[in-house]
Write a protein that holds these residues in place. Sequence first.
Motif, PDB file in Angstrom:
ATOM      1  N   MET A 174       0.849  -1.192   0.000  1.00  0.00           N
ATOM      2  CA  MET A 174       0.000   0.000   0.000  1.00  0.00           C
ATOM      3  C   MET A 174       0.882   1.238   0.000  1.00  0.00           C
ATOM      4  O   MET A 174       1.801   1.354   0.778  1.00  0.00           O
ATOM      5  CB  MET A 174      -0.892  -0.043   1.235  1.00  0.00           C
ATOM      6  N   ARG A 175       0.569   2.163  -0.854  1.00  0.00           N
ATOM      7  CA  ARG A 175       1.395   3.354  -0.935  1.00  0.00           C
ATOM      8  C   ARG A 175       1.368   4.135   0.363  1.00  0.00           C
ATOM      9  O   ARG A 175       0.398   4.118   1.103  1.00  0.00           O
ATOM     10  CB  ARG A 175       0.904   4.260  -2.065  1.00  0.00           C
ATOM     11  N   ARG A 176       2.442   4.829   0.567  1.00  0.00           N
ATOM     12  CA  ARG A 176       2.561   5.587   1.802  1.00  0.00           C
ATOM     13  C   ARG A 176       1.427   6.590   1.932  1.00  0.00           C
ATOM     14  O   ARG A 176       0.827   6.772   2.977  1.00  0.00           O
ATOM     15  CB  ARG A 176       3.905   6.313   1.789  1.00  0.00           C
ATOM     16  N   ALA A 203      -1.952   4.994   2.782  1.00  0.00           N
ATOM     17  CA  ALA A 203      -2.059   4.609   4.186  1.00  0.00           C
ATOM     18  C   ALA A 203      -2.301   5.829   5.057  1.00  0.00           C
ATOM     19  O   ALA A 203      -3.148   5.817   5.952  1.00  0.00           O
ATOM     20  CB  ALA A 203      -0.790   3.878   4.629  1.00  0.00           C
ATOM     21  N   SER A 204      -1.560   6.893   4.761  1.00  0.00           N
ATOM     22  CA  SER A 204      -1.749   8.095   5.572  1.00  0.00           C
ATOM     23  C   SER A 204      -3.148   8.654   5.401  1.00  0.00           C
ATOM     24  O   SER A 204      -3.760   9.150   6.347  1.00  0.00           O
ATOM     25  CB  SER A 204      -0.725   9.158   5.181  1.00  0.00           C
ATOM     26  N   LEU A 237      -5.892   6.962   4.693  1.00  0.00           N
ATOM     27  CA  LEU A 237      -6.806   6.112   5.442  1.00  0.00           C
ATOM     28  C   LEU A 237      -6.777   6.463   6.923  1.00  0.00           C
ATOM     29  O   LEU A 237      -7.796   6.559   7.595  1.00  0.00           O
ATOM     30  CB  LEU A 237      -6.420   4.643   5.279  1.00  0.00           C
ATOM     31  N   LEU A 238      -5.557   6.652   7.387  1.00  0.00           N
ATOM     32  CA  LEU A 238      -5.411   7.002   8.791  1.00  0.00           C
ATOM     33  C   LEU A 238      -6.124   8.306   9.082  1.00  0.00           C
ATOM     34  O   LEU A 238      -6.837   8.461  10.070  1.00  0.00           O
ATOM     35  CB  LEU A 238      -3.924   7.130   9.131  1.00  0.00           C
TER      36      LEU A 238
END
Lengths: 242, 280, 257
Positions: C1-3, C6-7, C9-10
């Motif tokens: 998952m690309r950085r 992920a960020s 989503l967070l």
Amino acid sequence: MRNLAVSYNETPVLQDVSLRIRGGCITALIGRSGCGKSTFLQCLNRLIEENGAAVSGSILFEGREILSPHLDLCALRRQVGMVFQAPSPFEMSIFDNVAYGLRLHERLTRRELRRRVEKELRRVGLLEEIGDRMSANARCLSGGQQQRLCIARALALSPRVLLLDEPTAALDPVSTVQVERLLRGLVPHVTVVIVTHNLAQAKRIAQQIVFFGRGTVLQIGDAGLLDGIGAEAALREYLEYA
Amino acid sequence: MRKIREALYRFSVITAAAIGAATLLLLAGWMLAAALPALRASGISFLMSPVWEPTRERFGISAMLLSSIGTALGAVAAASPAALCAALIFGEFCHPAVGRAFFALNRILSGLPSVLYGLIGMTCLVPVIDRKLYPLTAAAGGTGGLAVILILSLMVLPSLVTGYEQTLRAVPQAPQRASAALGATKAQTAFCCILPSIRRSVRLHAGNALRRALGEATAVLLVSGNVVRLPSLFAAQRTLAGTIVLEMGYAAGKHRSALFAIGLFLLLSTALLPSAQGEG
Amino acid sequence: MRRRKASLLLFLCIPVAASVLGMQIGLLWEAVRRAGHSSWSAALPHFWNQTVNTLLLTCAAVIISLPLAFFCGVWLLRTRHKRCKRMLLHMLSALAGVPSAVYGLFGYLLFGGVCALGYSLLTGALTAALLLLPTTVFLLWDALRRLGDTSLRSALALGAPEGRAVCGVLLPQAGHAIYTAAFLAASRVAAESAALILTAGIGETSARGLRRFLQSGATLSVGMFQSILEGETELAFSAGVLLLLLAALLDALSHGR
């Protein structure tokens, strides 16, 4: 013992084991992992049945058959003590740990109890180190001290036989030396059977060596075996790793 | 003396295990026996028919069944992801003291009676729904499926959060460190390493929450409107468990038997759902 | 998952988490706000009675179910019959999910009917004990398994008979787990309403001392339900706040060790 066979859930772990353990000396059981050494050891005080294993054959201790179903297990375990690999003190004070076995089997006055506990602690060399903290919880001791405590606990009952399953595997070198010295001091009053992976240790302390492999006893001999004298093929192979 | 103590010990152990086993057998057996008269009278229409008229001895639970299932599923579907997000954020991505407070709050909330949630629903939520969504809620005044779903999700949230917190805490450190060592950000570690490893646990906790939501009676009674009819978001309805509690007080004869039949049905259906505990 | 994914989503999780917290705080706020002040003096005797009932019933239920759960856990730990063990585990697992209303029905039939206790606190306590049984068994069994293995074997190797080894060595080690389980169980019983309506009934107990157990009485949560049905929402919220304080107290105590 004769023709001892042990299996877990139909899977044979030990087969056709027949040997005679010499009394009054230290016998080391060596062999690769998983070849049944611990299983064999636990047969000797019938703790093996706790794991649900099926045991057949015969083991004679002082002329009596251990494997008979009518045997009083508590009496047997009084004569045959055991120390496990991981130090496992009870969640009680140091004094109570050592006194546990004594309180189980004997009726002693408080003074006698104290005397016996101190005697055992002195024997394992703990009395000087922690004699003033005997009512402290046993868990606060270091690993080496805990293991020596477990040995003291087992010795308190003055067993005829002491079984040890890799007792120094989790200990630092200093504690290991202390334990070995202790074991050497036990003979000839106590028969010691020790499972060990440490061939140097076996050479240092054992008088009789039993080599296990493929679920059965491959060779029995004395300490000279470890120098390769008279060692058979499997043992020689094993020794190469040492 | 020792023999007596040992015998006492053995007796206690066996009796305890026997009681555990007997409870289920007795429970199921008794309910079955008590439920038979109604079941025999109604036959398969017990499950199929939506008509529940005790006075005319017509017992059909399909409406209530759909209501129970719909609301429970809706509640868990809403609450589970939310709880997971919350557990993740408060567990890993914020100040430890805040996290501790949040989880303590949830532990306390999970010990609250469900009645309280029903009460809040009744006094705060239902009027708000009524006001904000007026044309849709005309008939029922805010009660109905939506209210039940919201209340049930609020109710299962704390226990889900607590469960997920424990799961996240139990995830081994080694893979996380390895992930970080490979250059992953904390977010990436969370989504790619931690979350996939707790899938099973999530399923089990959600199963638990589902069982709880299916069996909830008192809270639902207060916000569902208590009319037996096919469920919808804004129409009053009634769930299975609610019916038992509501009508048990005055039921008699076949009616009572029908209530036991509902109980039996609930027993069977919840027993078949996955549980977060049975896995040795 | 690309950085970045992920960020992102967070980032999206944060409002969800915040709203969860917000809703929960809002819930508490509303509950406290609506707790009544006006009818305190009239309501106090009711609350007192209900609180006493709650405490008695909770203690009785926990005292009955803890030893039962402990010994059941010991059986699960020590038995050699694998099939029986698996069967019991399945049964307990099924029992754990049974709705409390069903337990109420069963308890009423068994303790109220067959044991002829009728609607009473005792019926309620026994039913609650059964209700608690499955979860407590799993908690304790898990703890026994994790803590006890080597110590138990050491005790057995010293020649202790099984009963003595379990009660003398395993039990103290499981002490902490038992303590936590007790409080968990207590908070579950205190919050229970459906099962208790059907077994302990509603109303007030009037006897003194232990005789109360033979009378029907409402606990705080049942009382709450009653108040709501009678339209006294203020009283209900007050009872709710009381239960909230009780839950907080139980939680604090359970970490006490």
